[in-house]
Write an enzyme that holds these catalytic residues in place. Structure first.
Site, PDB file in Angstrom:
ATOM      1  N   SER A 133     -58.296 -16.233 -25.902  1.00  0.00           N
ATOM      2  CA  SER A 133     -57.266 -16.409 -26.926  1.00  0.00           C
ATOM      3  C   SER A 133     -55.878 -16.133 -26.358  1.00  0.00           C
ATOM      4  O   SER A 133     -55.723 -15.307 -25.440  1.00  0.00           O
ATOM      5  CB  SER A 133     -57.545 -15.423 -28.065  1.00  0.00           C
ATOM      6  OG  SER A 133     -56.427 -15.308 -28.900  1.00  0.00           O
ATOM      7  N   TYR A 158     -59.024  -7.264 -31.279  1.00  0.00           N
ATOM      8  CA  TYR A 158     -59.462  -8.649 -31.065  1.00  0.00           C
ATOM      9  C   TYR A 158     -59.035  -9.122 -29.671  1.00  0.00           C
ATOM     10  O   TYR A 158     -59.843  -9.636 -28.894  1.00  0.00           O
ATOM     11  CB  TYR A 158     -58.853  -9.557 -32.141  1.00  0.00           C
ATOM     12  CG  TYR A 158     -59.033 -11.034 -31.876  1.00  0.00           C
ATOM     13  CD1 TYR A 158     -60.303 -11.615 -31.877  1.00  0.00           C
ATOM     14  CD2 TYR A 158     -57.932 -11.850 -31.605  1.00  0.00           C
ATOM     15  CE1 TYR A 158     -60.467 -12.969 -31.621  1.00  0.00           C
ATOM     16  CE2 TYR A 158     -58.092 -13.208 -31.357  1.00  0.00           C
ATOM     17  CZ  TYR A 158     -59.349 -13.764 -31.363  1.00  0.00           C
ATOM     18  OH  TYR A 158     -59.514 -15.101 -31.105  1.00  0.00           O
TER      19      TYR A 158
HETATM   20  N1  LIG Z   1     -58.874 -21.205 -34.196  1.00  0.00           N
HETATM   21  C1  LIG Z   1     -57.953 -20.659 -33.387  1.00  0.00           C
HETATM   22  O1  LIG Z   1     -56.746 -20.873 -33.542  1.00  0.00           O
HETATM   23  C2  LIG Z   1     -58.373 -19.773 -32.245  1.00  0.00           C
HETATM   24  C3  LIG Z   1     -57.366 -19.223 -31.435  1.00  0.00           C
HETATM   25  C4  LIG Z   1     -57.741 -18.408 -30.386  1.00  0.00           C
HETATM   26  C5  LIG Z   1     -59.074 -18.176 -30.114  1.00  0.00           C
HETATM   27  N2  LIG Z   1     -60.033 -18.716 -30.929  1.00  0.00           N
HETATM   28  C6  LIG Z   1     -61.441 -18.438 -30.622  1.00  0.00           C
HETATM   29  O2  LIG Z   1     -62.153 -19.667 -30.617  1.00  0.00           O
HETATM   30  C7  LIG Z   1     -63.472 -19.456 -31.094  1.00  0.00           C
HETATM   31  C8  LIG Z   1     -63.760 -20.386 -32.253  1.00  0.00           C
HETATM   32  O3  LIG Z   1     -62.806 -20.136 -33.277  1.00  0.00           O
HETATM   33  P1  LIG Z   1     -62.858 -20.838 -34.680  1.00  0.00           P
HETATM   34  O4  LIG Z   1     -61.451 -20.969 -35.131  1.00  0.00           O
HETATM   35  O5  LIG Z   1     -63.727 -22.022 -34.625  1.00  0.00           O
HETATM   36  O6  LIG Z   1     -63.533 -19.677 -35.537  1.00  0.00           O
HETATM   37  P2  LIG Z   1     -64.671 -19.736 -36.656  1.00  0.00           P
HETATM   38  O7  LIG Z   1     -64.733 -18.381 -37.263  1.00  0.00           O
HETATM   39  O8  LIG Z   1     -64.431 -20.897 -37.548  1.00  0.00           O
HETATM   40  O9  LIG Z   1     -65.982 -20.009 -35.818  1.00  0.00           O
HETATM   41  C9  LIG Z   1     -66.769 -19.000 -35.233  1.00  0.00           C
HETATM   42  C10 LIG Z   1     -68.204 -19.235 -35.655  1.00  0.00           C
HETATM   43  O10 LIG Z   1     -69.018 -18.281 -34.981  1.00  0.00           O
HETATM   44  C11 LIG Z   1     -69.955 -17.743 -35.878  1.00  0.00           C
HETATM   45  N3  LIG Z   1     -70.259 -16.390 -35.410  1.00  0.00           N
HETATM   46  C12 LIG Z   1     -69.442 -15.313 -35.432  1.00  0.00           C
HETATM   47  N4  LIG Z   1     -70.075 -14.240 -34.898  1.00  0.00           N
HETATM   48  C13 LIG Z   1     -71.303 -14.669 -34.546  1.00  0.00           C
HETATM   49  C14 LIG Z   1     -72.421 -14.039 -33.936  1.00  0.00           C
HETATM   50  N5  LIG Z   1     -72.403 -12.749 -33.632  1.00  0.00           N
HETATM   51  N6  LIG Z   1     -73.532 -14.776 -33.710  1.00  0.00           N
HETATM   52  C15 LIG Z   1     -73.586 -16.089 -34.032  1.00  0.00           C
HETATM   53  N7  LIG Z   1     -72.557 -16.739 -34.613  1.00  0.00           N
HETATM   54  C16 LIG Z   1     -71.425 -16.041 -34.852  1.00  0.00           C
HETATM   55  C17 LIG Z   1     -69.290 -17.766 -37.251  1.00  0.00           C
HETATM   56  O11 LIG Z   1     -70.234 -17.851 -38.309  1.00  0.00           O
HETATM   57  C18 LIG Z   1     -68.421 -19.025 -37.161  1.00  0.00           C
HETATM   58  O12 LIG Z   1     -69.066 -20.141 -37.739  1.00  0.00           O
HETATM   59  C19 LIG Z   1     -63.554 -17.979 -31.452  1.00  0.00           C
HETATM   60  O13 LIG Z   1     -64.105 -17.324 -30.342  1.00  0.00           O
HETATM   61  C20 LIG Z   1     -62.119 -17.573 -31.654  1.00  0.00           C
HETATM   62  O14 LIG Z   1     -61.929 -16.206 -31.399  1.00  0.00           O
HETATM   63  C21 LIG Z   1     -59.708 -19.516 -31.989  1.00  0.00           C
END
Ligand SMILES: NC(=O)c1ccc[n+]([C@@H]2O[C@H](COP(=O)([O-])OP(=O)(O)OC[C@H]3O[C@@H](n4cnc5c(N)ncnc54)[C@H](O)[C@@H]3O)[C@@H](O)[C@H]2O)c1
Length: 340
Positions: A133, A158
């Site tokens: 991130s 985080y």
């Molecule tokens: N969306 C953004 O802007 C952004 C920015 C920086 C980093 N990220 C990272 O990208 C990744 C995806 O983000 P996103 O926006 O799609 O988030 P999101 O929350 O929509 O997707 C994460 C998914 O992982 C599942 N999950 C969480 N913990 C779990 C576990 N222990 N076991 C199995 N499943 C689990 C959740 O149910 C969810 O569906 C994450 O790692 C997030 O930290 C996202």
């Protein structure tokens, strides 16, 4: 039959889009998600329903509702499918929630991620791409954020878990020659987005004529990055895995490459947009003026992010570039269609 690709977090915002792209391009995909209730699970189930329809027309799609914490189940899945590529997106996301529920971050992002690494090791996975991130840049104020900048001052748990993932991945890359790419994602937005993130919170507030909390009195900017760009970049990186940096000098170590097949790359639009400008685009799309309430910065937040995209461009010849006007229109069209 091509070797399957395993995607964790497949019911999530980014995971859904990458699985869709992979299925549409004829890949066999295994999806893992625990469908937790951090936000509306209907949205997650609807994303999954789309994926399960896609596979009828195309290749195989196998979904497992399980937690990264469940090491035995993970090992079983890896053993059954022997994936060549793993894309780890499952994590407890969100900066602010990490102040409320820190253990969720330790469980999913640290213990869960270490289980993924162990599975990759035992199944001899060739390449791992995983979500880091932009929040790892923490208290840095040198703009734009470069992968070569030091990232030793996180300002949320985080961010600390994401930085830990980068260090853990490097170790496995070195010890077991697992090719790893850490994706430093910058504020991703678009259709099927996350309800806990600013674009959706703002859209909800504008539509329902409720006040929008504008933090740091509006003096905030983000490299808002359109989902289609992120997906195309991940797709390209999947086909151009990290390699050993032949010029790596241990006396003057470059933070973004290594003597191991390990890389860290920013995935972010190089243009940073002020929050108020972002809101104004939404106002235009919805034809409603926002009601704004100005507040102090929230704990754990950083005021400005801006991606230096030069390393990504050098590596795959591309980087996120969709202008806000196009990205917001696509998001707003989806939002109106989904919620009305
Ligand atoms: N969306 C953004 O802007 C952004 C920015 C920086 C980093 N990220 C990272 O990208 C990744 C995806 O983000 P996103 O926006 O799609 O988030 P999101 O929350 O929509 O997707 C994460 C998914 O992982 C599942 N999950 C969480 N913990 C779990 C576990 N222990 N076991 C199995 N499943 C689990 C959740 O149910 C969810 O569906 C994450 O790692 C997030 O930290 C996202």
């Amino acid at each position: 039959m091509n070797k399957p690709i395993l995607v964790t977090g497949c019911a999530g915002f980014i995971g859904f889009h990458i699985c869709k792209k992979l299925l549409e391009n004829g890949f066999n995909v295994i999806g893992i998600d625990n469908i937790n209730n951090y936000y509306d699970i209907n949205l997650k189930n609807k994303r999954l329903a789309i994926l399960s329809k896609l596979h009828l027309k195309n290749q195989t799609w196998n979904f497992y509702k399980t937690d990264l914490i469940n090491k035995d189940k993970l090992f079983e899945i890896f053993k059954e499918y022997n994936p060549e590529t793993v894309i780890n997106l499952a994590a407890q996301a969100g900066v602010r929630y990490s102040l409320e529920n820190p253990s969720a971050y330790i469980n999913s992002n640290i213990v869960g991620f270490s289980n993924i690494l162990e599975c990759c090791r035992s199944s001899k996975v060739k390449r791992l791409l995983y979500a880091s991130s932009s929040s790892v840049y923490g208290g840095n104020t040198k703009i734009p954020f470069s992968e070569n900048d030091p990232v030793n001052h996180p300002v949320s748990l985080y961010a600390a878990t994401k930085r830990s993932n980068e260090l853990m991945a490097h170790t496995y890359s070195h010890l077991y020659k697992l090719s790893c790419i850490g994706l430093r994602l910058f504020t991703v937005y678009g259709p099927w987005g996350r309800p806990d993130m600013a674009p959706m919170i703002f859209a909800d507030a504008i539509i329902n004529k409720k006040p929008i909390k504008v933090f740091n009195h509006g003096n905030m900017s983000r490299s808002f990055t359109f989902i289609d760009d992120v997906i195309q970049n991940i797709f390209d990186l999947m086909q151009k895995p990290a390699v050993i940096d032949q010029n790596f000098n241990c006396k003057y170590p470059n933070p973004s490459t290594s003597f191991a097949p390990n890389m860290i790359l920013n995935i972010g639009n190089s243009e940073s947009i002020n929050l108020e400008k972002f809101i104004s685009y939404l106002e235009t799309e919805f034809g409603i003026n926002a009601i704004k309430e100005y507040e102090e910065t929230q704990k754990g937040d950083v005021n400005d992010t801006q991606a230096d995209d030069s390393l990504l461009k050098n590596w795959i010849g591309d980087s996120p570039k969709t202008p806000l006007s196009i990205g917001i229109k696509s998001f707003a069209d989806w939002y109106k269609n989904y919620y009305f």
